[in-house]
Design a protein around this motif. Structure first.
Motif, short mmCIF file in Angstrom:
data_model
loop_
_atom_site.label_atom_id
_atom_site.label_comp_id
_atom_site.label_asym_id
_atom_site.label_seq_id
_atom_site.Cartn_x
_atom_site.Cartn_y
_atom_site.Cartn_z
N ASP A 74 34.45 24.73 40.17
CA ASP A 74 34.77 23.70 41.17
C ASP A 74 36.16 23.11 41.03
O ASP A 74 36.84 22.87 42.03
CB ASP A 74 33.79 22.53 41.03
CG ASP A 74 32.42 22.85 41.55
OD1 ASP A 74 32.29 23.82 42.32
OD2 ASP A 74 31.47 22.12 41.19
N GLU A 87 33.16 22.57 35.98
CA GLU A 87 32.13 22.69 37.01
C GLU A 87 31.29 21.41 36.95
O GLU A 87 31.04 20.90 35.86
CB GLU A 87 31.29 23.92 36.65
CG GLU A 87 30.23 24.33 37.62
CD GLU A 87 30.75 24.72 38.99
OE1 GLU A 87 31.81 25.35 39.09
OE2 GLU A 87 30.09 24.34 39.97
N ALA A 88 30.92 20.90 38.10
CA ALA A 88 30.06 19.71 38.17
C ALA A 88 28.68 20.11 38.66
O ALA A 88 28.56 20.81 39.66
CB ALA A 88 30.67 18.69 39.13
N LYS A 89 27.65 19.66 37.94
CA LYS A 89 26.28 20.07 38.27
C LYS A 89 25.31 18.92 38.03
O LYS A 89 25.47 18.17 37.08
CB LYS A 89 25.84 21.23 37.35
CG LYS A 89 26.64 22.50 37.49
CD LYS A 89 26.23 23.31 38.68
CE LYS A 89 26.87 24.69 38.66
NZ LYS A 89 26.80 25.32 39.98
MG LIG Z 1 29.38 22.36 41.39
#
Ligand SMILES: [Mg+2]
Ligand SMILES: [Mg+2]
Lengths: 191, 191
Positions: A74, A87-89
């Motif tokens: 991301d 990455e964001a989750k």
């Molecule tokens: Mg993400």
């Protein structure tokens, strides 16, 4: 989300409530850029464009296009000479973070960036607990490689031990650069 | 352009003839990634999506969308622990590179990345001369800031003096990492 934070909105926005993790991080990155602390952007979603109309006297309109699979993560950017990639989750799970939230190409991209000495991590939100962690990509890689042997998620206990808990604040909303400093220090010690 | 180079195409592709500068650089980056020399991608074009159809049993179709102005440069990534950020531009001019090929937001983005110790440059193609240069972003900034006083382009003589000439090759098509090494060395000497 590009708009600046307004004081009047602070009670709505405070605590990141009502915002997605992505919006929270985007606002944080805008703040970091304004303060000249880091230059980090979310990458645009890749789109395959098939048909474009060019109406007279107005701007081009895309009339047929499809979402493409992103080949990377991301976010990326630069912070004090370092390349950051993350990455964001989020998950609603309470005890572990499911590996199915990640894709093979993201894991591969982390491996490639780590090989070039990038600083790679995920920002994980446990939505039901309202807890946030910056977790080194190396922890994800470890569990990813082991998953054929059974376990399909990273235990929260492991994330607490290996990652850095983040606190929701006001400005910025989710101050993660302190955790990045710690990750950089730890990475240097291991070199 | 994602496809690998085929030997049979080499006479067409060789020398970058018939390919745009962007395709040439994208192919070079694919090669660098395959060889694990660097992880550099072109950023997707940002699109504002207005209307999406979700037909049954097939994938989502974007039916109305618009091109947005990019807030950054074309390419970024990581190379040996360094953050690289660059813009690719061509001109048919023979004696100078016009500043109008750049946008205010790209210049601003370079300033921000340089402040974070990123390695920032442009890859310039003089199409009529078939000559390529990797030019430090600092040269662009210098001419950009002076342009209100008159001169609206960067002289080729200045680019030859301050930049690094690149040679078109076979694999990779436009090997620019050697010039990046030199730019990094020069940047360190100035620190
Ligand atoms: Mg993400
Ligand atoms: Mg360009």
């Amino acid at each position: 989300i590009k708009r600046p934070l307004l004081a009047a909105e602070s009670d709505v926005i405070f605590g990141g409530r009502g915002m997605t993790l992505e919006q929270t991080i985007n606002d944080t990155n805008t703040y970091y850029r304004q303060q000249q602390r880091a230059v980090i952007y979310k990458k645009p979603t890749p789109i395959q464009i098939v048909k474009v109309d060019y109406p007279q006297r107005s701007k081009a309109v895309i009339r047929e296009a499809y979402f493409r699979q992103a080949s990377t993560t991301d976010y990326n950017g630069v912070y004090q000479g370092r390349y950051l990639d993350f990455e964001a989750k989020e998950t609603t799970n309470k005890k572990s973070f499911p590996l199915k939230n990640f894709h093979e190409h993201q894991v591969k991209h982390f491996q490639n960036c780590l090989h070039q000495q990038g600083i790679c991590f995920t920002i994980m939100r446990f939505a039901s607990l309202e807890r946030y962690f910056l977790t080194p990509a190396t922890l994800l890689l470890k569990y990813w490689q082991q998953q054929t042997n059974g376990r399909k998620s990273i235990p929260l206990t492991e994330i607490i031990k290996t990652g850095y808990e983040l606190q929701i604040g006001y400005q910025p909303l989710l101050d993660y650069l302190g955790a990045v400093d710690q990750l950089i220090q730890k990475t240097q010690q291991m070199d």
